[in-house]
Scaffold this active site. Structure first.
Site, PDB file in Angstrom:
ATOM      1  N   SER A 115      -2.549  -4.032  -0.975  1.00  0.00           N
ATOM      2  CA  SER A 115      -1.669  -2.938  -1.748  1.00  0.00           C
ATOM      3  C   SER A 115      -1.587  -1.635  -1.784  1.00  0.00           C
ATOM      4  CB  SER A 115      -2.056  -3.327  -3.279  1.00  0.00           C
ATOM      5  OG  SER A 115      -0.801  -2.069  -3.829  1.00  0.00           O
ATOM      6  N   HIS A 165       0.201  -5.810   1.262  1.00  0.00           N
ATOM      7  CA  HIS A 165       1.080  -6.429   0.373  1.00  0.00           C
ATOM      8  C   HIS A 165       2.411  -4.717   0.048  1.00  0.00           C
ATOM      9  CE1 HIS A 165       1.865  -8.126  -4.243  1.00  0.00           C
ATOM     10  NE2 HIS A 165       1.495  -6.656  -4.691  1.00  0.00           N
ATOM     11  N   ASP A 195       4.123  -2.919  -3.230  1.00  0.00           N
ATOM     12  CA  ASP A 195       4.893  -3.457  -3.914  1.00  0.00           C
ATOM     13  C   ASP A 195       6.169  -2.307  -4.241  1.00  0.00           C
ATOM     14  OD1 ASP A 195       1.393  -3.078  -5.279  1.00  0.00           O
ATOM     15  OD2 ASP A 195       2.977  -4.473  -5.548  1.00  0.00           O
ATOM     16  N   MET A 222       8.752  -0.757  -7.212  1.00  0.00           N
ATOM     17  CA  MET A 222       8.619  -0.897  -8.597  1.00  0.00           C
ATOM     18  C   MET A 222      10.378   0.617  -8.351  1.00  0.00           C
ATOM     19  SD  MET A 222       5.256   0.500  -9.342  1.00  0.00           S
ATOM     20  CE  MET A 222       4.284  -1.195  -8.836  1.00  0.00           C
ATOM     21  N   HIS A 240       6.487  -7.856  -3.008  1.00  0.00           N
ATOM     22  CA  HIS A 240       6.590  -7.965  -4.086  1.00  0.00           C
ATOM     23  C   HIS A 240       7.325  -6.555  -4.864  1.00  0.00           C
ATOM     24  CE1 HIS A 240       4.244  -7.529  -8.500  1.00  0.00           C
ATOM     25  NE2 HIS A 240       5.189  -8.221  -8.183  1.00  0.00           N
ATOM     26  N   MET A 281       9.297  -5.715  -7.522  1.00  0.00           N
ATOM     27  CA  MET A 281       9.277  -5.023  -9.613  1.00  0.00           C
ATOM     28  C   MET A 281      10.179  -4.606  -9.563  1.00  0.00           C
ATOM     29  SD  MET A 281       5.268  -4.744  -9.587  1.00  0.00           S
ATOM     30  CE  MET A 281       5.254  -4.527  -7.911  1.00  0.00           C
ATOM     31  N   MET A 341       0.161 -12.398 -11.684  1.00  0.00           N
ATOM     32  CA  MET A 341       0.069 -10.992 -11.875  1.00  0.00           C
ATOM     33  C   MET A 341      -1.917 -10.736 -12.969  1.00  0.00           C
ATOM     34  SD  MET A 341       1.899  -9.086 -10.814  1.00  0.00           S
ATOM     35  CE  MET A 341       1.358  -7.561 -11.714  1.00  0.00           C
ATOM     36  N   GLY A 344       2.991  -2.619 -12.505  1.00  0.00           N
ATOM     37  CA  GLY A 344       3.660  -0.724 -12.475  1.00  0.00           C
ATOM     38  C   GLY A 344       2.659   0.378 -11.879  1.00  0.00           C
ATOM     39  N   PHE A 345       1.651  -0.338 -12.114  1.00  0.00           N
ATOM     40  CA  PHE A 345       0.414   0.682 -11.418  1.00  0.00           C
ATOM     41  C   PHE A 345      -0.863   0.010 -10.421  1.00  0.00           C
ATOM     42  CE2 PHE A 345       2.874   4.084 -14.043  1.00  0.00           C
ATOM     43  CZ  PHE A 345       3.080   3.665 -15.293  1.00  0.00           C
ATOM     44  N   GLY A 346      -1.228   0.539  -9.940  1.00  0.00           N
ATOM     45  CA  GLY A 346      -2.493   0.254  -9.441  1.00  0.00           C
ATOM     46  C   GLY A 346      -3.346   1.108  -9.944  1.00  0.00           C
ATOM     47  N   GLY A 347      -4.367   0.401  -9.886  1.00  0.00           N
ATOM     48  CA  GLY A 347      -6.158   1.334 -10.495  1.00  0.00           C
ATOM     49  C   GLY A 347      -6.634   0.395 -12.567  1.00  0.00           C
ATOM     50  N   ASP A 370      -3.092 -11.130  -8.198  1.00  0.00           N
ATOM     51  CA  ASP A 370      -2.414  -9.033  -8.220  1.00  0.00           C
ATOM     52  C   ASP A 370      -3.251  -8.351  -9.390  1.00  0.00           C
ATOM     53  OD1 ASP A 370       0.842  -7.959  -7.156  1.00  0.00           O
ATOM     54  OD2 ASP A 370      -1.516  -6.910  -7.149  1.00  0.00           O
ATOM     55  N   GLY A 371      -3.680  -7.315  -8.938  1.00  0.00           N
ATOM     56  CA  GLY A 371      -4.395  -6.858 -10.048  1.00  0.00           C
ATOM     57  C   GLY A 371      -5.150  -6.226 -10.580  1.00  0.00           C
ATOM     58  N   GLY A 372      -6.013  -5.181 -10.337  1.00  0.00           N
ATOM     59  CA  GLY A 372      -7.437  -5.514 -10.647  1.00  0.00           C
ATOM     60  C   GLY A 372      -8.745  -5.869 -10.165  1.00  0.00           C
ATOM     61  N   GLY A 426      -5.594  -3.397  -4.114  1.00  0.00           N
ATOM     62  CA  GLY A 426      -5.689  -1.835  -3.743  1.00  0.00           C
ATOM     63  C   GLY A 426      -6.535  -0.791  -3.920  1.00  0.00           C
TER      64      GLY A 426
HETATM   65  C1  DX5 Z   1       0.855  -3.242  -9.617  1.00  0.00           C
HETATM   66  C2  DX5 Z   1       1.087  -4.141  -8.707  1.00  0.00           C
HETATM   67  C3  DX5 Z   1      -0.286  -4.118  -7.832  1.00  0.00           C
HETATM   68  C4  DX5 Z   1      -0.820  -2.908  -8.022  1.00  0.00           C
HETATM   69  C5  DX5 Z   1      -2.740  -4.035  -6.748  1.00  0.00           C
HETATM   70  O1  DX5 Z   1       1.820  -3.572 -10.242  1.00  0.00           O
HETATM   71  O2  DX5 Z   1       2.083  -4.922  -8.579  1.00  0.00           O
HETATM   72  O3  DX5 Z   1       0.089  -5.180  -5.825  1.00  0.00           O
HETATM   73  O4  DX5 Z   1      -0.083  -2.168  -7.309  1.00  0.00           O
HETATM   74  O5  DX5 Z   1      -3.389  -2.333  -6.883  1.00  0.00           O
HETATM   75  P1  DX5 Z   1      -4.818  -2.227  -7.851  1.00  0.00           P
HETATM   76  O6  DX5 Z   1      -5.906  -3.279  -7.247  1.00  0.00           O
HETATM   77  O7  DX5 Z   1      -5.424  -1.297  -7.509  1.00  0.00           O
HETATM   78  O8  DX5 Z   1      -4.686  -2.925  -9.217  1.00  0.00           O
HETATM   79 ZN    ZN Z   2       1.679  -6.094  -6.127  1.00  0.00          ZN
END
Ligand code: DX5
Ligand code: ZN
Length: 227
Positions: free
Chosen positions: A9, A34, A36, A38, A68, A70, A139, A144-147, A177-179, A199
């Protein structure tokens, strides 16, 4: 062994150098990019749009670009992402007034279509479009956010969707997708996922050693008890 897909991501990349970051992560063994998108309405964050897809294609990216969305509404962004060079486009059913029509719109653009399940969205929403989908995105964080931290409860949903896909004889990819990190990617694979969005665990790798980070993820996948 299953052909697992690692999809970085780029939301977690060094945004000031996205072209070179994309090159580096693909050269390090990633399969897709990927993206994102937003809009600060459907999710409380603002990132980038189809113009970034166009810029990455112009920069020379040939790998599959997995957009993706959002964002709400989605139909114009579907057309623009496809025209910009996206290969896969996924959206959240809650962000479209007519989900079946939006899925068909993606297919009509010649792209592969995906539907995204938020943590509280039940797999039942897939039932009447499953036959049209090339990808289901589960998900493992709130969008909405990475990390963020991986919601382990989503392993159950991955197992349920994997069963739905197998029972329907679907060839759709099951994306998580996510974490996603080394300490949970094996469980996600064992639960039925075969595409992994990564990500922070990748772009935040020690010394930005993307090759070592991807190799570590693939080592875990290679020993995952895959169903
Ligand atoms: C969150 C995104 C994910 C996110 C993944 O809304 O859809 O793609 O960026 O990043 P990590 O791997 O850091 O959770
Ligand atoms: Zn995503």
């Amino acid at each position: 062994m299953k052909d697992f897909v690692i999809a970085p991501s780029i939301l977690a990349a060094n945004i000031a150098c996205l072209g070179s970051e994309a090159e580096r992560v693909l050269a390090a063994g990633a399969d897709w990019l990927h993206i994102d998108v937003m809009d600060n309405h459907y999710v409380p964050n603002l990132s980038f749009g189809p113009m970034l897809v166009r810029a990455l294609r112009a920069h020379g990216v040939r790998a599959p670009i997995d957009v993706h969305l959002m964002a709400r509404p989605v139909d114009r962004l579907i057309r623009e992402s496809a025209a910009a060079g996206a290969e896969l486009i996924s959206f959240h059913p809650e962000a479209s007034e007519h989900v079946h029509r939006s899925v068909q719109l993606i297919l009509d653009q010649g792209c592969r279509a995906g539907l995204v399940l938020n943590p509280a969205t039940p797999p039942e929403v897939l039932e009447y479009v499953l036959d049209k989908l090339d990808l289901v995105l589960v998900m493992s964080v709130n969008p909405g956010f990475g990390g963020q931290s991986f919601l382990m409860r989503m392993l159950d949903k991955l197992r349920t969707v994997r069963r739905m896909l197998d029972q329907a004889g679907s060839k759709a990819r099951l994306q998580v997708d996510g974490g996603v990190k080394e300490d949970n990617i094996g469980q996600a694979a064992a639960a039925g996922a075969d595409v992994f969005v990564v990500g922070t665990a990748l772009f935040g790798a020690p010394g930005s050693d993307y090759r070592a980070a991807i190799a570590g993820l693939r080592r875990v996948l290679a020993s995952a008890p895959v169903i």
